[in-house]
Design an enzyme around this catalytic site. Structure first.
Site, PDB file in Angstrom:
ATOM      1  N   MET A  34     -26.358  15.069 -23.612  1.00 25.05           N
ATOM      2  CA  MET A  34     -26.650  16.125 -22.681  1.00 25.05           C
ATOM      3  C   MET A  34     -27.916  15.687 -21.779  1.00 25.05           C
ATOM      4  SD  MET A  34     -26.934  18.825 -26.133  1.00 25.05           S
ATOM      5  CE  MET A  34     -25.581  19.027 -27.125  1.00 25.05           C
TER       6      MET A  34
ATOM      7  N   SER B  10     -20.050  15.368 -35.771  1.00 29.44           N
ATOM      8  CA  SER B  10     -21.011  15.396 -34.608  1.00 29.44           C
ATOM      9  C   SER B  10     -22.298  14.854 -34.984  1.00 29.44           C
ATOM     10  CB  SER B  10     -21.038  16.601 -33.988  1.00 29.44           C
ATOM     11  OG  SER B  10     -22.094  16.677 -32.894  1.00 29.44           O
TER      12      SER B  10
ATOM     13  N   MET C  51     -21.989  16.065 -21.559  1.00 25.80           N
ATOM     14  CA  MET C  51     -22.552  17.227 -21.152  1.00 25.80           C
ATOM     15  C   MET C  51     -23.532  16.917 -20.023  1.00 25.80           C
ATOM     16  SD  MET C  51     -22.565  19.317 -24.755  1.00 25.80           S
ATOM     17  CE  MET C  51     -22.478  17.650 -25.739  1.00 25.80           C
TER      18      MET C  51
ATOM     19  N   HIS D   4     -18.929  12.917 -25.889  1.00 25.28           N
ATOM     20  CA  HIS D   4     -18.607  14.218 -25.105  1.00 25.28           C
ATOM     21  C   HIS D   4     -20.063  14.157 -24.081  1.00 25.28           C
ATOM     22  CE1 HIS D   4     -18.931  18.742 -25.676  1.00 25.28           C
ATOM     23  NE2 HIS D   4     -18.630  18.431 -24.548  1.00 25.28           N
TER      24      HIS D   4
ATOM     25  N   GLY E   9     -26.026  22.402 -31.818  1.00 28.51           N
ATOM     26  CA  GLY E   9     -25.225  22.630 -33.106  1.00 28.51           C
ATOM     27  C   GLY E   9     -25.251  24.040 -33.779  1.00 28.51           C
TER      28      GLY E   9
ATOM     29  N   MET F  38     -13.735  23.773 -25.741  1.00 31.32           N
ATOM     30  CA  MET F  38     -14.903  24.205 -26.431  1.00 31.32           C
ATOM     31  C   MET F  38     -14.819  25.702 -26.998  1.00 31.32           C
ATOM     32  SD  MET F  38     -17.149  21.979 -26.107  1.00 31.32           S
ATOM     33  CE  MET F  38     -18.602  22.733 -26.836  1.00 31.32           C
TER      34      MET F  38
END
Ligand code: DX5
Ligand code: ZN
Length: 240
Positions: free
Chosen positions: A54, A25, A85, A83, A165, A158
């Site tokens: 995010m 990541s 979010m 991903h 992180g 998740m």
């Protein structure tokens, strides 16, 4: 006594033969040196890059948007697993598709019914995204995605609450992975959050094959060795 075929264990019945993918990541990389970090991690054996987007609303943090993903795409050769979010994934389907996302994943918490999940999946595919994923937070029942399992390429379970992180793995989510496999879901199952040398084999044993690791890879003194160890641990765990 000679073994009959029936009395032998049948490896094909117990071994998941889908590839194990290790996805560092980039949330844990040095953002000021991102191009070097990404090419280094590719050379170290990463299968895909995991890119955390995010919006400061769905999660209490901000990261990057489509222009940065496009820049990442331009300096990498492996697929980007994006991903999202964010609260409004449909609005960003085209920008992230154009930016070069290979997998684009949205959260079930922002698309609560099968009907709206389907609309988002369609928006992603119409935008040209090659593969579509749906994610569930640790406190969301896996049944929340049950009605669209035939329509997605990946389910992201998740194993931390998203946003940052370096958090600790939540083992209580592992039954969700087992539930998906028991139900016959044959697509990719991704896990994200707190994956390390101890927790990754547990994910693989439960049935996950797409394994995100941020701090465990970027924080390792030898990233190549760490990716190899994570992969070996996962492969061993699912053939035990
Ligand atoms: C959390 C992110 C994760 C995170 C994982 O919100 O979705 O991808 O970067 O980091 P580690 O592996 O350090 O828990
Ligand atoms: Zn993530």
């Amino acid at each position: 006594m000679a073994h009959t075929v029936e009395s032998r264990p049948t490896p094909s019945a117990t071994v998941n033969r889908a590839p194990i993918r290790i996805l560092p990541s980039l949330l844990s990389c040095d953002f000021a040196r991102m191009a070097d970090e990404l090419s280094g991690i590719e050379a170290a054996g990463a299968d895909w890059h995991h890119v955390d987007v995010m919006d400061g609303h769905f999660v209490p943090n901000l990261t990057i948007g489509p222009p940065v993903v496009a820049s990442i795409k331009a300096c990498t050769t492996i697929p980007l697993d994006v991903h999202l979010m964010i609260e409004d994934p449909d609005a960003f389907a085209e920008p992230f598709a154009r930016a070069g996302a290979h997998v684009l994943t949205f959260h079930a918490e922002v698309r609560l019914t099968a009907e709206v999940q389907r609309a988002t999946i369609r928006a992603f595919r119409d935008a040209g995204v090659p593969q579509v994923g749906i994610a569930v937070n640790p406190d969301t029942p896996i049944e929340a995605v049950a009605d669209v399992l035939d329509e997605v390429d990946l389910v992201l379970v998740m194993s931390v609450f998203p946003g940052f992180g370096g958090q600790s793995f939540m083992p209580e989510v592992l039954p969700k992975v087992e539930w998906l496999r028991a139900r016959g879901y044959a697509g990719m199952i991704e896990m994200d959050g707190g994956l390390n040398l101890e927790t990754t084999p547990r994910c693989a044993a439960a049935g996950a094959d797409t394994l995100v690791a941020g701090s465990a890879v970027y924080g390792a003194p030898d990233r190549r060795a760490r990716i190899a160890e994570l992969r070996a641990g996962a492969l061993a765990a699912r053939t035990e």
